[in-house]
Design a protein around this motif. Structure first.
Motif, short mmCIF file in Angstrom:
data_model
loop_
_atom_site.label_atom_id
_atom_site.label_comp_id
_atom_site.label_asym_id
_atom_site.label_seq_id
_atom_site.Cartn_x
_atom_site.Cartn_y
_atom_site.Cartn_z
N ARG A 1 7.56 10.44 -16.10
CA ARG A 1 7.29 9.87 -17.42
C ARG A 1 6.92 8.39 -17.33
N THR A 2 7.64 7.64 -16.51
CA THR A 2 7.35 6.22 -16.37
C THR A 2 5.98 6.00 -15.74
N PHE A 3 5.67 6.80 -14.72
CA PHE A 3 4.37 6.63 -14.08
C PHE A 3 3.24 7.07 -15.01
N ARG A 4 3.51 8.07 -15.82
CA ARG A 4 2.51 8.47 -16.82
C ARG A 4 2.17 7.29 -17.74
N GLN A 5 3.18 6.58 -18.22
CA GLN A 5 2.94 5.44 -19.09
C GLN A 5 2.10 4.38 -18.38
N HIS A 6 2.39 4.16 -17.11
CA HIS A 6 1.63 3.17 -16.33
C HIS A 6 0.16 3.59 -16.21
N LEU A 7 -0.08 4.85 -15.91
CA LEU A 7 -1.45 5.33 -15.77
C LEU A 7 -2.19 5.28 -17.10
N TYR B 1 -1.21 15.48 -17.88
CA TYR B 1 0.25 15.43 -17.76
C TYR B 1 0.86 16.71 -18.32
N SER B 2 1.85 17.24 -17.59
CA SER B 2 2.51 18.47 -18.02
C SER B 2 4.00 18.38 -17.74
N ASP C 1 0.80 -1.22 0.00
CA ASP C 1 0.00 0.00 0.00
C ASP C 1 0.84 1.27 0.00
N SER C 2 2.17 1.10 -0.12
CA SER C 2 3.07 2.25 -0.29
C SER C 2 3.57 2.38 -1.73
N ASN C 3 3.31 1.39 -2.56
CA ASN C 3 3.83 1.34 -3.94
C ASN C 3 2.79 1.95 -4.88
N LEU C 4 3.12 3.09 -5.46
CA LEU C 4 2.15 3.78 -6.31
C LEU C 4 1.76 2.97 -7.53
N TRP C 5 2.71 2.19 -8.09
CA TRP C 5 2.39 1.37 -9.26
C TRP C 5 1.34 0.32 -8.91
N LEU C 6 1.51 -0.32 -7.76
CA LEU C 6 0.55 -1.34 -7.34
C LEU C 6 -0.80 -0.72 -6.97
N LEU C 7 -0.75 0.41 -6.30
CA LEU C 7 -1.99 1.09 -5.94
C LEU C 7 -2.77 1.52 -7.18
N ALA C 8 -2.07 2.04 -8.18
CA ALA C 8 -2.73 2.46 -9.42
C ALA C 8 -3.37 1.27 -10.13
N SER C 9 -2.68 0.14 -10.15
CA SER C 9 -3.23 -1.06 -10.78
C SER C 9 -4.49 -1.52 -10.07
N LYS C 10 -4.48 -1.42 -8.74
CA LYS C 10 -5.66 -1.81 -7.97
C LYS C 10 -6.84 -0.89 -8.27
N VAL C 11 -6.58 0.40 -8.33
CA VAL C 11 -7.65 1.36 -8.65
C VAL C 11 -8.15 1.12 -10.08
N GLY C 12 -7.23 0.84 -11.00
CA GLY C 12 -7.62 0.62 -12.39
C GLY C 12 -8.50 -0.60 -12.57
N ALA C 13 -8.36 -1.58 -11.68
CA ALA C 13 -9.15 -2.81 -11.78
C ALA C 13 -10.42 -2.75 -10.96
N SER C 14 -10.67 -1.63 -10.30
CA SER C 14 -11.81 -1.52 -9.39
C SER C 14 -12.92 -0.71 -10.02
N PRO C 15 -14.18 -1.06 -9.71
CA PRO C 15 -15.31 -0.25 -10.21
C PRO C 15 -15.53 1.02 -9.40
N GLU C 16 -14.76 1.19 -8.31
CA GLU C 16 -14.93 2.36 -7.45
C GLU C 16 -14.50 3.63 -8.19
N PRO C 17 -14.92 4.79 -7.69
CA PRO C 17 -14.53 6.06 -8.33
C PRO C 17 -13.02 6.19 -8.42
N ARG C 18 -12.56 6.79 -9.51
CA ARG C 18 -11.13 6.98 -9.73
C ARG C 18 -10.78 8.46 -9.58
N PRO C 19 -9.76 8.76 -8.83
CA PRO C 19 -9.39 10.18 -8.70
C PRO C 19 -8.77 10.70 -9.99
#
Length: 264
Positions: A221-227, A236-237, A186-204
Protein backbone atom coordinates in the motif's frame (compact mmCIF):
# COMPACT_ATOMS: atom_id res chain seq x y z
CA UNK A 1 5.87 -27.20 -23.30
CA UNK A 2 9.32 -28.43 -22.46
CA UNK A 3 10.90 -28.34 -19.01
CA UNK A 4 14.66 -28.04 -18.51
CA UNK A 5 16.71 -28.45 -15.36
CA UNK A 6 19.47 -26.05 -16.40
CA UNK A 7 22.88 -26.47 -14.74
CA UNK A 8 25.65 -24.05 -15.69
CA UNK A 9 28.70 -22.25 -14.36
CA UNK A 10 28.24 -18.64 -13.29
CA UNK A 11 31.21 -16.29 -13.53
CA UNK A 12 29.44 -13.83 -11.22
CA UNK A 13 28.90 -16.43 -8.49
CA UNK A 14 32.06 -18.44 -9.20
CA UNK A 15 30.09 -21.66 -8.86
CA UNK A 16 27.94 -24.09 -10.76
CA UNK A 17 24.28 -23.27 -10.20
CA UNK A 18 20.80 -24.23 -11.35
CA UNK A 19 17.68 -22.77 -12.86
CA UNK A 20 14.45 -24.27 -14.09
CA UNK A 21 13.44 -23.20 -17.59
CA UNK A 22 10.07 -23.71 -19.27
CA UNK A 23 10.05 -23.32 -23.05
CA UNK A 24 7.05 -23.26 -25.39
CA UNK A 25 6.77 -26.17 -27.78
CA UNK A 26 4.50 -26.16 -30.80
CA UNK A 27 2.67 -29.51 -30.70
CA UNK A 28 -0.51 -31.01 -32.12
CA UNK A 29 -0.80 -34.22 -30.08
CA UNK A 30 -0.11 -33.19 -26.48
CA UNK A 31 -3.25 -33.92 -24.49
CA UNK A 32 -4.58 -31.31 -22.10
CA UNK A 33 -2.08 -28.56 -22.97
CA UNK A 34 -2.42 -25.44 -25.08
CA UNK A 35 0.18 -25.03 -27.81
CA UNK A 36 0.99 -21.62 -29.23
CA UNK A 37 2.47 -20.67 -32.55
CA UNK A 38 6.14 -21.52 -32.97
CA UNK A 39 8.41 -18.48 -32.78
CA UNK A 40 12.07 -17.93 -33.47
CA UNK A 41 12.45 -16.04 -30.17
CA UNK A 42 10.02 -16.24 -27.26
CA UNK A 43 9.03 -13.59 -24.71
CA UNK A 44 10.42 -14.43 -21.30
CA UNK A 45 9.29 -14.14 -17.70
CA UNK A 46 11.99 -14.28 -15.02
CA UNK A 47 10.09 -15.75 -12.09
CA UNK A 48 11.71 -15.27 -8.68
CA UNK A 49 11.41 -17.21 -5.42
CA UNK A 50 11.01 -16.07 -1.83
CA UNK A 51 13.30 -16.16 1.19
CA UNK A 52 12.80 -19.78 2.26
CA UNK A 53 12.51 -21.26 -1.24
CA UNK A 54 14.63 -22.13 -4.27
CA UNK A 55 14.27 -22.36 -8.05
CA UNK A 56 12.02 -25.44 -7.83
CA UNK A 57 9.25 -23.85 -5.81
CA UNK A 58 7.07 -22.35 -8.57
CA UNK A 59 6.78 -25.68 -10.41
CA UNK A 60 6.12 -27.52 -7.14
CA UNK A 61 3.41 -25.20 -5.77
CA UNK A 62 1.67 -23.92 -8.92
CA UNK A 63 0.78 -25.00 -12.46
CA UNK A 64 3.12 -22.40 -13.97
CA UNK A 65 4.01 -24.67 -16.91
CA UNK A 66 0.37 -24.95 -17.93
CA UNK A 67 -0.27 -21.23 -17.41
CA UNK A 68 2.79 -20.29 -19.47
CA UNK A 69 1.70 -22.63 -22.26
CA UNK A 70 -1.57 -20.74 -22.59
CA UNK A 71 0.40 -17.51 -23.13
CA UNK A 72 3.17 -19.01 -25.30
CA UNK A 73 5.85 -17.54 -23.05
CA UNK A 74 9.13 -18.91 -21.69
CA UNK A 75 9.76 -18.86 -17.94
CA UNK A 76 13.18 -18.79 -16.24
CA UNK A 77 13.31 -19.59 -12.52
CA UNK A 78 16.76 -19.06 -10.94
CA UNK A 79 18.04 -19.86 -7.46
CA UNK A 80 19.56 -17.04 -5.39
CA UNK A 81 19.53 -18.58 -1.87
CA UNK A 82 18.72 -16.09 0.93
CA UNK A 83 20.58 -13.25 -0.78
CA UNK A 84 17.66 -10.80 -0.97
CA UNK A 85 18.79 -10.35 -4.57
CA UNK A 86 21.93 -8.46 -3.54
CA UNK A 87 25.60 -8.53 -4.41
CA UNK A 88 26.36 -9.86 -0.96
CA UNK A 89 28.97 -8.19 1.23
CA UNK A 90 30.28 -11.60 2.34
CA UNK A 91 29.03 -13.87 -0.38
CA UNK A 92 28.22 -14.27 -4.06
CA UNK A 93 27.14 -11.40 -6.31
CA UNK A 94 23.56 -12.51 -6.84
CA UNK A 95 22.31 -9.16 -8.15
CA UNK A 96 24.95 -9.09 -10.91
CA UNK A 97 24.09 -12.71 -11.68
CA UNK A 98 20.35 -12.02 -11.91
CA UNK A 99 20.37 -8.68 -13.70
CA UNK A 100 23.24 -9.22 -16.16
CA UNK A 101 24.66 -12.71 -16.45
CA UNK A 102 21.55 -14.90 -16.28
CA UNK A 103 19.58 -13.16 -19.08
CA UNK A 104 22.65 -13.22 -21.34
CA UNK A 105 23.25 -16.92 -20.67
CA UNK A 106 19.62 -17.88 -21.21
CA UNK A 107 19.38 -15.87 -24.43
CA UNK A 108 22.56 -17.63 -25.62
CA UNK A 109 21.40 -21.18 -24.87
CA UNK A 110 17.66 -20.90 -25.53
CA UNK A 111 15.43 -19.27 -28.17
CA UNK A 112 14.57 -16.24 -26.00
CA UNK A 113 14.00 -12.72 -27.25
CA UNK A 114 16.44 -10.07 -26.09
CA UNK A 115 14.01 -7.24 -26.84
CA UNK A 116 12.88 -5.11 -23.92
CA UNK A 117 9.27 -5.47 -25.08
CA UNK A 118 9.51 -9.24 -24.59
CA UNK A 119 11.29 -9.30 -21.22
CA UNK A 120 9.44 -9.41 -17.88
CA UNK A 121 9.97 -10.32 -14.22
CA UNK A 122 7.73 -11.39 -11.35
CA UNK A 123 8.19 -12.85 -7.91
CA UNK A 124 6.71 -13.44 -4.49
CA UNK A 125 7.76 -11.97 -1.14
CA UNK A 126 11.56 -11.53 -1.37
CA UNK A 127 11.16 -12.31 -5.07
CA UNK A 128 8.59 -9.51 -5.38
CA UNK A 129 11.31 -7.15 -4.21
CA UNK A 130 13.75 -8.70 -6.69
CA UNK A 131 11.35 -8.36 -9.61
CA UNK A 132 10.63 -4.68 -8.90
CA UNK A 133 14.32 -3.99 -8.47
CA UNK A 134 14.96 -5.51 -11.91
CA UNK A 135 12.35 -3.28 -13.52
CA UNK A 136 13.32 -0.07 -11.72
CA UNK A 137 17.10 -0.53 -11.86
CA UNK A 138 17.06 -1.86 -15.44
CA UNK A 139 14.08 -0.12 -17.08
CA UNK A 140 15.85 -0.29 -20.42
CA UNK A 141 15.69 -4.11 -20.27
CA UNK A 142 12.31 -4.93 -18.66
CA UNK A 143 8.95 -3.89 -20.06
CA UNK A 144 6.85 -5.07 -17.10
CA UNK A 145 7.43 -6.38 -13.58
CA UNK A 146 5.13 -7.80 -10.90
CA UNK A 147 5.34 -8.15 -7.13
CA UNK A 148 3.13 -10.64 -5.29
CA UNK A 149 3.08 -10.04 -1.52
CA UNK A 150 6.38 -8.26 -1.91
CA UNK A 151 8.88 -7.67 0.89
CA UNK A 152 9.50 -4.25 -0.59
CA UNK A 153 10.87 -2.06 2.21
CA UNK A 154 14.50 -3.06 2.56
CA UNK A 155 15.36 -0.01 4.66
CA UNK A 156 12.69 -0.90 7.24
CA UNK A 157 14.03 -4.44 7.52
CA UNK A 158 17.49 -3.15 8.23
CA UNK A 159 16.17 -0.75 10.88
CA UNK A 160 14.23 -3.54 12.60
CA UNK A 161 16.93 -6.19 12.34
CA UNK A 162 17.02 -6.85 16.11
CA UNK A 163 13.26 -7.21 16.59
CA UNK A 164 11.96 -10.70 17.50
CA UNK A 165 9.86 -11.05 14.34
CA UNK A 166 12.76 -10.39 11.95
CA UNK A 167 13.02 -13.20 9.37
CA UNK A 168 16.70 -12.33 8.80
CA UNK A 169 18.79 -11.58 11.89
CA UNK A 170 21.64 -9.09 12.28
CA UNK A 171 24.35 -11.65 11.56
CA UNK A 172 22.73 -12.73 8.32
CA UNK A 173 22.01 -9.16 7.20
CA UNK A 174 25.65 -8.26 7.92
CA UNK A 175 26.70 -10.95 5.48
CA UNK A 176 24.25 -9.64 2.87
CA UNK A 177 24.60 -5.85 3.23
CA UNK A 178 27.70 -5.28 5.38
CA UNK A 179 28.36 -4.30 9.01
CA UNK A 180 26.89 -0.78 8.69
CA UNK A 181 23.53 -2.30 7.62
CA UNK A 182 22.94 0.46 5.07
CA UNK A 183 21.72 -0.68 1.71
CA UNK A 184 23.12 1.11 -1.34
CA UNK A 185 20.83 3.48 -3.19
CA UNK A 186 20.40 1.05 -6.06
CA UNK A 187 18.82 -1.44 -3.64
CA UNK A 188 16.13 0.98 -2.37
CA UNK A 189 12.93 0.62 -4.39
CA UNK A 190 11.64 4.05 -3.31
CA UNK A 191 14.79 5.76 -4.58
CA UNK A 192 14.87 3.70 -7.75
CA UNK A 193 11.24 4.55 -8.52
CA UNK A 194 11.91 8.26 -8.00
CA UNK A 195 14.85 8.06 -10.40
CA UNK A 196 12.74 6.32 -13.05
CA UNK A 197 9.93 8.83 -12.52
CA UNK A 198 12.30 11.73 -13.19
CA UNK A 199 13.84 10.13 -16.28
CA UNK A 200 12.68 10.40 -19.91
CA UNK A 201 13.67 6.75 -20.42
CA UNK A 202 10.99 4.06 -20.88
CA UNK A 203 9.12 3.15 -17.72
CA UNK A 204 8.25 -0.44 -16.91
CA UNK A 205 4.63 -1.32 -16.28
CA UNK A 206 4.23 -2.41 -12.65
CA UNK A 207 1.80 -4.87 -11.07
CA UNK A 208 1.46 -4.84 -7.27
CA UNK A 209 -0.64 -7.40 -5.42
CA UNK A 210 -1.03 -8.45 -1.81
CA UNK A 211 -3.60 -10.31 0.27
CA UNK A 212 -5.57 -8.38 2.87
CA UNK A 213 -4.60 -10.91 5.55
CA UNK A 214 -0.89 -10.67 4.70
CA UNK A 215 1.47 -9.03 7.19
CA UNK A 216 3.23 -7.36 4.24
CA UNK A 217 0.12 -5.56 3.01
CA UNK A 218 1.22 -2.18 4.37
CA UNK A 219 4.39 -2.29 2.26
CA UNK A 220 2.43 -2.76 -0.96
CA UNK A 221 0.00 0.00 0.00
CA UNK A 222 2.77 2.44 0.88
CA UNK A 223 4.69 1.69 -2.30
CA UNK A 224 1.51 2.07 -4.32
CA UNK A 225 1.11 5.60 -2.96
CA UNK A 226 4.71 6.39 -3.90
CA UNK A 227 4.25 5.12 -7.45
CA UNK A 228 0.99 7.03 -7.84
CA UNK A 229 2.73 10.23 -6.75
CA UNK A 230 5.42 9.65 -9.37
CA UNK A 231 2.88 8.88 -12.09
CA UNK A 232 4.45 5.51 -12.92
CA UNK A 233 2.27 2.97 -14.77
CA UNK A 234 0.70 0.79 -12.10
CA UNK A 235 -1.89 -1.94 -11.79
CA UNK A 236 -2.75 -2.58 -8.15
CA UNK A 237 -4.67 -5.51 -6.70
CA UNK A 238 -5.51 -6.55 -3.17
CA UNK A 239 -8.11 -8.97 -1.90
CA UNK A 240 -8.69 -11.86 0.48
CA UNK A 241 -5.55 -13.89 1.05
CA UNK A 242 -2.55 -14.48 3.28
CA UNK A 243 1.13 -15.16 2.66
CA UNK A 244 0.47 -18.52 1.03
CA UNK A 245 0.48 -20.43 -2.22
CA UNK A 246 -3.24 -20.46 -2.90
CA UNK A 247 -3.07 -16.69 -3.26
CA UNK A 248 0.12 -16.72 -5.35
CA UNK A 249 -1.14 -19.45 -7.66
CA UNK A 250 -4.19 -17.34 -8.48
CA UNK A 251 -2.18 -14.15 -8.83
CA UNK A 252 0.49 -15.49 -11.18
CA UNK A 253 -2.32 -16.37 -13.60
CA UNK A 254 -3.49 -12.75 -13.43
CA UNK A 255 0.04 -11.53 -13.98
CA UNK A 256 0.40 -13.63 -17.13
CA UNK A 257 -2.90 -12.23 -18.44
CA UNK A 258 -1.73 -8.69 -17.60
CA UNK A 259 1.65 -8.89 -19.33
CA UNK A 260 1.82 -6.77 -22.51
CA UNK A 261 2.71 -9.68 -24.78
CA UNK A 262 3.25 -8.78 -28.41
CA UNK A 263 1.54 -10.78 -31.12
CA UNK A 264 3.86 -13.02 -33.08
Amino acid sequence: MSFLDFHFFSESLALTCSAHVILPQATTRQIGMTSGKQRERYPTLYLLHGLSDDHTIWTRRTSIERYASERNIAVVMPAVARSFYQDMASGPKYWTFLSEELPALCQHYFPLSDAREDTFAAGLSMGGYGALRLGLARPEKFAAVASLSGALDLARRLREVDKPFARIDRKEWTGIIGPDLKAPADSNLWLLASKVGASPEPRPAIYLSCGTEDELLSESRTFRQHLDTLGLPLTYSEGPGAHEWGYWDAQIQRVLEWLPLRQS
